[in-house]
Write an enzyme that holds these catalytic residues in place. Structure first.
Site, PDB file in Angstrom:
ATOM      1  N   ASP A  55       0.762  -1.014   0.124  1.00  0.00           N
ATOM      2  CA  ASP A  55       0.046  -0.531   0.232  1.00  0.00           C
ATOM      3  C   ASP A  55       0.913   1.466  -0.154  1.00  0.00           C
ATOM      4  O   ASP A  55       1.735   1.239   0.353  1.00  0.00           O
ATOM      5  CB  ASP A  55      -0.872   0.155   0.934  1.00  0.00           C
ATOM      6  CG  ASP A  55      -2.245  -0.786   1.357  1.00  0.00           C
ATOM      7  OD1 ASP A  55      -2.846  -1.733   0.108  1.00  0.00           O
ATOM      8  OD2 ASP A  55      -2.817  -1.030   2.107  1.00  0.00           O
ATOM      9  N   ASP A  56       0.087   2.321   0.161  1.00  0.00           N
ATOM     10  CA  ASP A  56       0.469   3.814  -0.746  1.00  0.00           C
ATOM     11  C   ASP A  56       1.824   4.319  -1.690  1.00  0.00           C
ATOM     12  O   ASP A  56       2.172   5.316  -1.623  1.00  0.00           O
ATOM     13  CB  ASP A  56       1.504   3.937   1.959  1.00  0.00           C
ATOM     14  CG  ASP A  56       0.450   3.766   2.194  1.00  0.00           C
ATOM     15  OD1 ASP A  56      -1.298   3.470   2.019  1.00  0.00           O
ATOM     16  OD2 ASP A  56       0.344   3.710   3.783  1.00  0.00           O
ATOM     17  N   HIS A 106      -5.751   3.042  -4.222  1.00  0.00           N
ATOM     18  CA  HIS A 106      -5.766   2.783  -2.832  1.00  0.00           C
ATOM     19  C   HIS A 106      -6.260   4.632  -2.807  1.00  0.00           C
ATOM     20  O   HIS A 106      -5.461   5.468  -1.746  1.00  0.00           O
ATOM     21  CB  HIS A 106      -4.471   2.698  -2.522  1.00  0.00           C
ATOM     22  CG  HIS A 106      -4.210   2.389  -0.579  1.00  0.00           C
ATOM     23  ND1 HIS A 106      -4.974   1.844  -0.383  1.00  0.00           N
ATOM     24  CD2 HIS A 106      -3.019   3.443  -0.021  1.00  0.00           C
ATOM     25  CE1 HIS A 106      -4.763   1.815   1.355  1.00  0.00           C
ATOM     26  NE2 HIS A 106      -3.960   2.587   1.462  1.00  0.00           N
ATOM     27  N   HIS A 110      -5.381   9.768  -0.097  1.00  0.00           N
ATOM     28  CA  HIS A 110      -4.478   8.786   0.807  1.00  0.00           C
ATOM     29  C   HIS A 110      -5.795   9.559   2.470  1.00  0.00           C
ATOM     30  O   HIS A 110      -4.840   9.061   3.338  1.00  0.00           O
ATOM     31  CB  HIS A 110      -3.446   8.643   1.220  1.00  0.00           C
ATOM     32  CG  HIS A 110      -3.588   7.591   2.400  1.00  0.00           C
ATOM     33  ND1 HIS A 110      -2.826   7.516   3.372  1.00  0.00           N
ATOM     34  CD2 HIS A 110      -3.571   6.131   2.289  1.00  0.00           C
ATOM     35  CE1 HIS A 110      -2.867   6.201   4.003  1.00  0.00           C
ATOM     36  NE2 HIS A 110      -2.791   5.162   2.364  1.00  0.00           N
ATOM     37  N   HIS A 200       4.058  -2.429   3.619  1.00  0.00           N
ATOM     38  CA  HIS A 200       3.611  -1.049   2.571  1.00  0.00           C
ATOM     39  C   HIS A 200       4.823  -0.810   1.664  1.00  0.00           C
ATOM     40  O   HIS A 200       6.034  -0.976   2.686  1.00  0.00           O
ATOM     41  CB  HIS A 200       3.760  -0.163   3.787  1.00  0.00           C
ATOM     42  CG  HIS A 200       2.532   0.396   4.251  1.00  0.00           C
ATOM     43  ND1 HIS A 200       2.228  -0.770   5.671  1.00  0.00           N
ATOM     44  CD2 HIS A 200       1.220   1.022   4.342  1.00  0.00           C
ATOM     45  CE1 HIS A 200       0.993  -0.695   5.263  1.00  0.00           C
ATOM     46  NE2 HIS A 200       0.081   0.647   5.406  1.00  0.00           N
TER      47      HIS A 200
END
Length: 255
Positions: A55-56, A106, A110, A200
């Site tokens: 993620d991210d 995603h 965020h 991540h």
């Protein structure tokens, strides 16, 4: 209403309100349940297969290290990217796709998509969808909420458009620590056939994550596990793409 009755009513109302807040908090954090639509923290299967997710990102200097480890081990993963970070590093985002990994949505900023208006949440989804399509992502676009948080609006919007919400059942918590041994043990103690594993590649520098991913992939391969993308894992569980989508995800042709 006399004083005693008023006090009982006030206390009762406060307790109901507190219970409702606690319940909403639990719902927003649940990896396995939402009020509308499809949510997938894992897939039921007896086959030793898992989906490794990040993620991210993309994040220069870190995503490349993850890609190098995946390439060395010969495994594919799924990257849930943030729209703003795609805009900052489009070449790196395109590289992830070109190397055969799955790329999902995603959100754009965020930010937690809880207690936001439908128009705000939809824009967060649509802007990143457009960036992913611009990279050359085809087929069904999977979504993962920032921080895994959702209440009513996000699941409702996803369900209305037939979108799948992908969560996880194995969490390294590498956003809290970079202790390699702890990250590794958290994953190895929780993983099972059909798991979706969360690491991540974005955010703060994560040298421990890079090492832990290398160790975890090696250990799981030694135990006979096979790594697939999230869409491949869903297909193994008999979960089909949304109606009208293309099943293949391909990168744009090289210049």
């Amino acid at each position: 209403m006399n004083r005693k009755r008023w006090i009982r009513w006030a206390v009762g109302t406060a307790l109901v309100g507190l219970g409702l807040l606690v319940g909403l908090g639990k719902l927003s954090r649940s990896w396995t349940y939402q009020l509308f639509g499809e949510i997938y923290p894992r897939v039921e299967t007896s086959e030793r297969v898992v989906a490794l997710t990040f993620d991210d990102g993309p994040k220069p200097g870190q995503t490349e290290e993850i890609l190098g480890i995946l390439k060395r081990h010969g495994v594919k993963a799924s990257f849930f990217m943030v729209g703003r970070r795609i805009e900052r590093s489009p070449e790196l985002a395109a590289r992830v796709l070109a190397e055969g990994h799955q790329v999902g949505n995603h959100s754009y900023s965020h930010r937690r998509l809880v207690l936001k208006s439908p128009s705000y949440v939809q824009e967060e989804i649509d802007k990143t969808d457009a960036l992913l399509r611009g990279l050359g992502v085809q087929g069904e676009l999977l979504f993962r909420a920032p921080f895994g948080k959702k209440l009513v609006v996000l699941p409702w919007l996803l369900s209305r458009s037939g979108r799948k919400h992908i969560t996880f059942d194995v969490v390294s918590r590498d956003d809290e620590t970079q202790d390699v041994g702890l990250l590794t043990s958290r994953v190895m103690e929780s993983v099972r056939p059909g798991s979706i594993i969360l690491f991540h590649d974005g955010g703060q520098d994560k040298p421990g994550t890079v090492q832990a991913v290398d160790i975890v992939v090696g250990k799981l391969k030694a135990q006979g596990y096979r790594f697939v993308t999230v869409s491949e894992l869903l297909a193994l569980g008999g979960i089909t793409p949304a109606s009208g989508t293309i099943t293949a995800s391909t990168a744009p042709a090289a210049n």
